[in-house]
Design an enzyme around this catalytic site. Sequence first.
Site, PDB file in Angstrom:
ATOM      1  N   HIS A  40      -1.434   1.563   4.757  1.00 20.24           N
ATOM      2  CA  HIS A  40      -2.184  -0.002   4.936  1.00 20.24           C
ATOM      3  C   HIS A  40      -2.134  -0.456   6.493  1.00 20.24           C
ATOM      4  O   HIS A  40      -0.930  -0.261   6.937  1.00 20.24           O
ATOM      5  CB  HIS A  40      -1.562  -0.644   3.915  1.00 20.24           C
ATOM      6  N   HIS A  65      -1.887  -4.058   8.135  1.00 24.39           N
ATOM      7  CA  HIS A  65      -1.728  -5.616   8.132  1.00 24.39           C
ATOM      8  C   HIS A  65      -2.545  -6.286   9.187  1.00 24.39           C
ATOM      9  O   HIS A  65      -2.773  -5.768  10.383  1.00 24.39           O
ATOM     10  CB  HIS A  65      -0.353  -5.736   8.666  1.00 24.39           C
TER      11      HIS A  65
HETATM   12  P1  5GP Z   1       4.819  -3.044   4.679  1.00 29.10           P
HETATM   13  O1  5GP Z   1       6.197  -3.624   4.730  1.00 29.10           O
HETATM   14  O2  5GP Z   1       5.026  -1.533   3.732  1.00 29.10           O
HETATM   15  O3  5GP Z   1       4.229  -2.667   5.761  1.00 29.10           O
HETATM   16  O4  5GP Z   1       4.086  -3.875   3.929  1.00 29.10           O
HETATM   17  C1  5GP Z   1       3.856  -4.023   2.614  1.00 29.10           C
HETATM   18  C2  5GP Z   1       3.494  -5.723   2.476  1.00 29.10           C
HETATM   19  O5  5GP Z   1       2.818  -5.277   1.004  1.00 29.10           O
HETATM   20  C3  5GP Z   1       4.219  -6.574   2.562  1.00 29.10           C
HETATM   21  O6  5GP Z   1       4.172  -7.329   3.482  1.00 29.10           O
HETATM   22  C4  5GP Z   1       4.256  -7.363   1.010  1.00 29.10           C
HETATM   23  O7  5GP Z   1       4.427  -8.624   1.015  1.00 29.10           O
HETATM   24  C5  5GP Z   1       2.877  -6.688   0.252  1.00 29.10           C
HETATM   25  N1  5GP Z   1       3.002  -6.660  -0.990  1.00 29.10           N
HETATM   26  C6  5GP Z   1       4.065  -5.904  -1.924  1.00 29.10           C
HETATM   27  N2  5GP Z   1       3.770  -6.147  -3.145  1.00 29.10           N
HETATM   28  C7  5GP Z   1       2.532  -6.738  -3.275  1.00 29.10           C
HETATM   29  C8  5GP Z   1       1.790  -6.738  -4.239  1.00 29.10           C
HETATM   30  O8  5GP Z   1       2.004  -6.647  -5.677  1.00 29.10           O
HETATM   31  N3  5GP Z   1       0.405  -7.539  -4.041  1.00 29.10           N
HETATM   32  C9  5GP Z   1       0.184  -7.849  -2.759  1.00 29.10           C
HETATM   33  N4  5GP Z   1      -1.073  -8.479  -2.764  1.00 29.10           N
HETATM   34  N5  5GP Z   1       0.933  -7.468  -1.762  1.00 29.10           N
HETATM   35  C10 5GP Z   1       2.014  -7.130  -1.982  1.00 29.10           C
END
Ligand code: 5GP
Length: 139
Positions: free
Chosen positions: A100, A102
């Site tokens: 993903h 951001h």
């Molecule tokens: P990572 O740390 O893996 O790069 O980012 C994962 C992101 O996914 C985090 O910023 C977190 O807030 C978001 N996230 C986690 N669970 C959910 C969810 O159930 N729905 C949404 N919309 N975002 C999520």
Amino acid sequence: MKTNCIFCKIISGDIPAYKVYEDSYVLAFLDIAPVNPGHVLVVPKIHSSNLDDIDELMLGYLMKVVRLIGRSMKKSLGANGYNVIINNGAVAGQLIDHCHVHLIPRHPKDGLTPWPQAKYKDDEPRKLAAKIKANVIVC
Ligand code: 5GP
Ligand code: ZN
């Protein structure tokens, strides 16, 4: 779709999300815990863990959509710019094992500070650059 993957469940509609863009290949939706209001996650619909295993054509398309969303943030939210971040691997802060991107809208004096930066010592940068250069595999 991968079992127990939160983002696959959002893609399939099993978990709700505030969607901002969708087509056959990519979905973009609001991060549930925004760094700044309007923080968006852009994900490929086909599950891959991270940058290392995402299909190359898909990666190109994903970035095209990232740019579209970024342009919208400037227009719709009045953002002056935006950060594009991929946390790749647990050590880099990747919590969700579905590739993903951001997209964080930025405003002047929004309080987000840049990462701390350091200085290299002596021969360190030459050695590091040589190591990385030697292992860039173009395929
Ligand atoms: P990572 O740390 O893996 O790069 O980012 C994962 C992101 O996914 C985090 O910023 C977190 O807030 C978001 N996230 C986690 N669970 C959910 C969810 O159930 N729905 C949404 N919309 N975002 C999520
Ligand atoms: Zn997934």
